[in-house]
Design a protein around this motif. Structure first.
Motif, short mmCIF file in Angstrom:
data_model
loop_
_atom_site.label_atom_id
_atom_site.label_comp_id
_atom_site.label_asym_id
_atom_site.label_seq_id
_atom_site.Cartn_x
_atom_site.Cartn_y
_atom_site.Cartn_z
N THR A 23 41.17 81.53 120.94
CA THR A 23 41.19 80.97 119.59
C THR A 23 39.85 81.24 118.90
OG1 THR A 23 42.55 79.25 120.58
CG2 THR A 23 41.83 78.88 118.32
N GLU A 24 38.78 81.12 119.69
CA GLU A 24 37.46 81.38 119.15
C GLU A 24 37.32 82.86 118.73
OE1 GLU A 24 34.47 80.18 121.93
OE2 GLU A 24 32.82 80.90 120.65
N CYS A 25 37.82 83.75 119.60
CA CYS A 25 37.78 85.19 119.27
C CYS A 25 38.52 85.46 117.95
CB CYS A 25 38.44 86.02 120.37
SG CYS A 25 37.52 86.06 121.91
N ALA A 26 39.72 84.89 117.84
CA ALA A 26 40.54 85.13 116.65
C ALA A 26 39.84 84.59 115.41
CB ALA A 26 41.91 84.48 116.82
N ARG A 27 39.17 83.44 115.58
CA ARG A 27 38.50 82.82 114.45
C ARG A 27 37.28 83.65 114.04
NH1 ARG A 27 34.61 79.52 114.45
NH2 ARG A 27 34.78 79.03 116.66
N VAL A 28 36.45 84.01 115.03
CA VAL A 28 35.23 84.77 114.73
C VAL A 28 35.60 86.14 114.15
CG1 VAL A 28 33.17 85.82 115.72
CG2 VAL A 28 33.90 83.56 116.48
N ALA A 29 36.63 86.78 114.70
CA ALA A 29 37.03 88.10 114.20
C ALA A 29 37.65 87.97 112.81
CB ALA A 29 38.01 88.76 115.16
N ASP A 30 38.04 86.75 112.45
CA ASP A 30 38.59 86.47 111.13
C ASP A 30 39.81 87.34 110.83
OD1 ASP A 30 38.71 85.08 108.79
OD2 ASP A 30 37.31 86.37 107.70
N ILE A 31 40.73 87.39 111.80
CA ILE A 31 41.92 88.23 111.61
C ILE A 31 43.01 87.49 110.82
CG2 ILE A 31 41.57 89.78 113.57
CD1 ILE A 31 43.37 88.00 115.25
N GLY A 32 42.79 86.21 110.58
CA GLY A 32 43.73 85.48 109.72
C GLY A 32 44.91 84.87 110.45
N THR A 53 34.64 91.57 119.03
CA THR A 53 34.43 90.12 118.94
C THR A 53 34.55 89.48 120.32
OG1 THR A 53 35.48 90.22 116.79
CG2 THR A 53 35.12 88.04 117.72
N ALA A 54 35.58 89.89 121.07
CA ALA A 54 35.77 89.32 122.41
C ALA A 54 34.54 89.60 123.26
CB ALA A 54 37.02 89.91 123.05
N SER A 55 34.01 90.80 123.12
CA SER A 55 32.82 91.18 123.87
C SER A 55 31.66 90.24 123.52
CB SER A 55 32.48 92.63 123.54
OG SER A 55 31.16 92.92 123.86
N ALA A 56 31.50 89.93 122.23
CA ALA A 56 30.40 89.05 121.80
C ALA A 56 30.65 87.61 122.24
CB ALA A 56 30.25 89.13 120.28
N VAL A 57 31.88 87.14 122.03
CA VAL A 57 32.20 85.74 122.33
C VAL A 57 32.12 85.48 123.84
CG1 VAL A 57 34.11 84.06 122.38
CG2 VAL A 57 33.62 85.31 120.28
N LEU A 58 32.57 86.47 124.63
CA LEU A 58 32.62 86.26 126.08
C LEU A 58 31.36 86.76 126.79
CD1 LEU A 58 36.32 87.47 126.44
CD2 LEU A 58 35.55 85.10 126.48
N HIS A 59 30.42 87.29 125.99
CA HIS A 59 29.16 87.82 126.54
C HIS A 59 29.40 88.86 127.63
CE1 HIS A 59 27.28 84.72 124.22
NE2 HIS A 59 27.96 83.78 124.86
N ARG A 60 30.30 89.79 127.36
CA ARG A 60 30.57 90.87 128.31
C ARG A 60 30.55 92.18 127.53
NH1 ARG A 60 34.02 90.15 132.56
NH2 ARG A 60 33.33 92.27 133.04
N PRO A 61 29.94 93.24 128.08
CA PRO A 61 29.98 94.52 127.37
C PRO A 61 31.44 94.93 127.13
CG PRO A 61 28.52 94.63 129.27
CD PRO A 61 29.23 93.32 129.35
N ARG A 62 31.69 95.53 125.98
CA ARG A 62 33.07 95.88 125.60
C ARG A 62 33.76 96.74 126.65
NH1 ARG A 62 35.52 98.47 120.01
NH2 ARG A 62 36.99 99.89 120.99
N PHE A 63 33.03 97.72 127.21
CA PHE A 63 33.68 98.64 128.14
C PHE A 63 34.02 97.96 129.46
CE2 PHE A 63 31.59 102.42 125.82
CZ PHE A 63 32.51 102.28 124.80
#
Lengths: 195, 349
Positions: A23-32, A53-63
């Motif tokens: 929910t936090e990812c969806a909110r921060v990414a502002d996908i509506g 966004t998930a990478s930032a919210v979860l503190h994990r590198p995207r790859f």
């Protein structure tokens, strides 16, 4: 990107980190919205946005996150049907590797508007392969590393996987087969049982 | 082996003198792992490897083909001789022993004296058969599309499941949206929920208003004799009449069924309301034509005034309007009653 892909990312985050983090990812990414629909088509930018966004919210590198996504897709109980569909590719891990070229076609047979990354497997020797993966989403090669690692386990094969980098939208993975029957793999019955 | 020297001779002749003799059964085992060889008396003399897995109890070797399989189509084949007569055509077979699996097959005479080859397939029963017999993809010839079919069956059910879930969510969203809606979809008037909000707003400001409750007479007869489509049409006409007979500042709602209500803000003149009520009744009494059918209705009206110096709840006002309405019904319908103290609830209403 197809809703199935986006929904897979959503389910991965929910099943791995919990619904609140999603929910936090969806909110921060502002996908509506907070739920991707599996049968709708979304803009590619949205997929990149949600991954970053998930990478930032979860503190994990995207790859890293994308590699975990690949492993999740092949090994989580909620995505068992997907593992089964891939196991139809062959009886051994090598047969499975050779079936990857036709994976996008197989996917289209099931869902006609689902476009998977283009895959091209090359065998250098009997134990050394490379897989080229072309996709508009950066890091798709990492998803396939996760998928290959989980499927190798599934077949009981021992492999070494390495991401060789990207060039002109194509990511290359090197696959070294150490032992094709290293351990007893998971059972695969042609007939799907409910138990 | 079973095929005897004759077969290898034929093959050698065809491929030249140098050709090594080959085992036809072994070739067929790879190309058609679900084949049988019958001798001229119709007895099974060879069983392909996948069929070996199926005959989990009892040996088929030496048994009559028709003893193991029931030929469902073409029917009336009871002997080895009759069996030869259906060579080349599509056979619908069923295992006689449980789990009585259905199979498709074709029989061809072999080159060896009197022998016949029957090749079998699960056809559409494959989905069930792979479970029952615990088959793997190696049990099918690499050129056989059965495994691809099984893949498609699973892929399709996964896709259908996704589609079913989407429909469920849409259905849920639709119900939620309907619950939140303020409009009566049939007439376009406001619905009860909307009207409740409006009446509360008027009560809060304390301004005077009149509440007119209208109940159609003989509407049930329209529905019963001309059908619901006629009934729906009549309700739409009724709402048009009400809109025509009222001011833009008045609010109309359909509370459900054939019950309507109108709120007249700042109206406390009984004579004006009487005129409006009578006009509505007489307009509604004009026959309404719906596809050849003449629908006749009327209306009973009960009205209550909310004066500025009176404290009342919406519930109270609804009840008082209701009392007045039933007084109208009681005295013979098609009329309007104004609520006043001492109006008694009808025993028969």
């Amino acid at each position: 990107m197809h809703g199935l892909t986006n929904r897979a990312i959503q389910c991965f985050v929910i099943d791995t980190y919990g619904v609140d983090r999603w929910t936090e990812c969806a909110r921060v990414a502002d996908i509506g919205f907070s739920d991707f629909e599996t049968l709708l088509i979304y803009d590619n930018d949205l997929t990149n946005e949600i991954l970053d966004t998930a990478s930032a919210v979860l503190h994990r590198p995207r790859f890293e996150l994308m590699e975990d996504l690949g492993t999740y897709l092949m090994s989580h109980p909620n995505t068992e049907s997907l593992r089964r569909l891939l196991r139809f590719g062959g009886d051994t891990f090598i047969e499975f590797l050779h079936s990857l070229d036709e994976l996008p076609d197989r996917a289209r047979l099931a869902v006609s508007d689902l476009i998977l990354p283009e895959l091209d497997l090359r065998d250098q020797t009997a134990t050394q392969y490379s897989l080229a993966c072309r996709s508009p989403i950066a890091g798709s090669g990492h998803v396939f590393i996760g998928i290959l690692r989980a499927m190798a386990d599934d077949y009981g094969a021992l492999v070494m996987l390495e991401h060789l980098g990207a060039s002109q939208g194509i990511e290359t993975i090197s696959i070294s087969l150490v032992a094709s029957e290293f351990a007893t793999g998971r059972r695969f019955d042609l007939g799907c049982r409910d138990d | 082996m079973i095929w005897g020297a004759g077969m290898t001779d034929i093959l050698s002749d065809r491929t030249g003198a140098e050709a090594t003799p080959c085992d036809m059964a072994a070739i067929f085992d790879v190309l058609c792992p679900m084949h049988l060889v019958l001798n001229k008396t119709g007895h099974i003399i060879h069983v392909g490897p996948t069929l070996e897995k199926i005959r989990h109890k009892g040996d088929w070797l030496g048994k009559r083909f028709l003893e193991i399989f029931a030929l469902k189509r073409p029917r009336s084949v009871n002997s080895a001789k009759e069996l030869m007569g259906v060579a080349g055509s599509k056979l619908h077979l069923q295992l006689r022993d449980p789990p009585t699996t259905n199979l498709k097959g074709v029989l061809v005479p072999s080159c060896v004296d009197g022998q016949q080859i029957v090749n079998l397939s699960f056809g559409i029963s494959a989905v069930e058969a792979v479970q029952v017999y615990d088959l793997t993809s190696t049990d099918f010839a690499p050129t056989d599309l059965t495994v691809e079919m099984l893949y498609l069956v699973e892929a399709k059910s996964a896709a259908m499941e996704a589609s079913r879930k989407l429909n469920q969510r849409l259905q849920g969203a639709m119900i939620a949206a309907e619950e939140q809606a303020f409009t009566d979809t049939l007439t376009g008037l406001k619905n009860r929920r909307a009207f409740d909000v409006i009446i509360e707003r008027h009560l809060e400001t304390g301004s005077p208003f009149a509440l007119m409750q209208i109940d159609l007479d003989f509407f049930k007869m329209v529905n019963d004799s001309h059908g619901h489509a006629a009934g729906d049409y009549v309700l739409q006409m009724v709402s048009r009449i009400m809109i025509a007979e009222t001011r833009v500042t008045d609010t109309m709602a359909r509370l459900g069924g054939d019950e309507f209500v109108i709120l007249f803000p700042d109206l406390s003149d009984i004579a004006v309301l009487k005129r409006i009520g009578n006009r509505i009744i007489s307009q509604l009494e004009y026959p309404i034509l719906f596809q050849e059918n003449v629908c006749r209705i009327s209306a009973s009206i009960g009205t209550v005034f909310k004066t500025s110096n009176r404290l009342a709840t919406a519930k109270q006002l609804y009840e008082e309007a209701d009392l007045a309405l039933y007084a109208s019904k009681r005295v013979g319908r098609a009329r309007q009653t104004f609520y006043h103290e001492g109006l008694m609830p009808s025993s028969g209403a």
